[in-house]
Design a protein around this motif. Structure first.
Motif: not given
Length: 279
Positions: A252-271
């Motif tokens: 139930k957690e995500s980096i999507r709306f974080s200020d740091h989202a741009g430092a990551f890419r989805d690797f296994v999105r569903e997990e």
């Protein structure tokens, strides 16, 4: 204002004062935790400790140091299970491990390790994949009591059926019973599982980065933080990971709306597994 609204307003004031007292006296900072969760946990503490008001709890906290570990037990999240959400661990095994296998040495941080279930899940997984001997695991939590339970590695026997099924679904390559001994309704996990583990207190709220990691796993902790605190924790994880390092969060957690989202890419999105990219 109704009597109920007035009581709730007083309770909110008491909670803010309690959290300030906890920070000023003992340097544990829960002021950025989600208020609904804090309120629910404090009400549970009052009921079980037989204290009538939060102000009464604050008085006990300030004048009786033995109250601190009890209160931390209520305020921190200590509910977990081994190989919880087996598909997450299967994704680690099948998609992350092949990348980690290319490194001569590895560091893994289990942040908010609670009673150690997630830690032992990862150590067993790394052993099954032949990477345990080259890996140093850091298991951190703000609760000393939780860390002591994690380091002991002893759990109720009646939880093993669930743990065993989770392990199987995660792609386990052995029997979970190979890693523990059972007696008197308890199981004790093999001490060798702790030979490469460092247990340490660490707060995502107030402490800094302490090393460069290849994998950070912090599951079902951020959901109890407000937005500002989530950003702080994710910033710590970002600063702990080199380029191509991995971050695993809860379902139930995500980096999507974080200020740091741009430092990551989805690797296994569903997990909810992410990979660190360049700035």
């Amino acid at each position: 204002m109704s009597d109920l609204s007035a009581l709730e307003k007083v309770e909110d004031i008491e909670i803010r004062l309690l959290l300030e007292a906890l920070y000023s006296r003992y340097h544990y900072d829960f002021r950025g935790y989600a208020m609904a969760s804090v309120k629910r946990r404090l009400r549970q503490a009052l009921e079980q400790l037989h204290i009538s008001t939060i102000s009464g709890l604050q008085e006990r906290l300030l004048h009786d140091r033995d109250m601190l570990p009890q209160l931390l037990g209520y305020l921190t999240v200590q509910v977990s299970e081994m190989f919880r959400d087996p598909d997450y661990f299967r994704a680690i095994r099948e998609q992350v491990i092949p990348h980690l296998r290319t490194y001569p040495s590895l560091k893994v941080w289990v942040a908010g390790c609670s009673h150690g279930e997630e830690l032992y899940s990862l150590v067993i997984l790394f052993r099954e994949e032949g990477l345990e001997d080259r890996t140093l695991f850091y298991a951190t939590d703000i609760s000393q009591e939780a860390l002591q339970i994690a380091e002991a590695g002893v759990y109720p026997l009646d939880r093993m059926q669930l743990f065993t099924e989770n392990h199987r679904k995660s792609g386990g390559k052995s029997s979970l019973s190979d890693y523990y001994q059972a007696a008197y309704g308890r199981v004790s996990f093999d001490r060798t599982l702790r030979r490469n583990v460092v247990f340490s207190d660490h707060s995502l709220v107030t402490d800094a980065v302490f090393g460069e990691m290849n994998l950070v796993s912090c599951r079902n902790v951020l959901i109890y933080f407000d937005r500002t605190l989530q950003d702080r924790a994710l910033g710590l994880f970002k600063d702990s990971l080199p380029r191509k390092g991995f971050l695993g969060l809860g379902a139930k957690e995500s980096i999507r709306f974080s200020d740091h989202a741009g430092a990551f890419r989805d690797f296994v999105r569903e997990e909810k597994i992410y990979q660190r990219i360049g700035e």
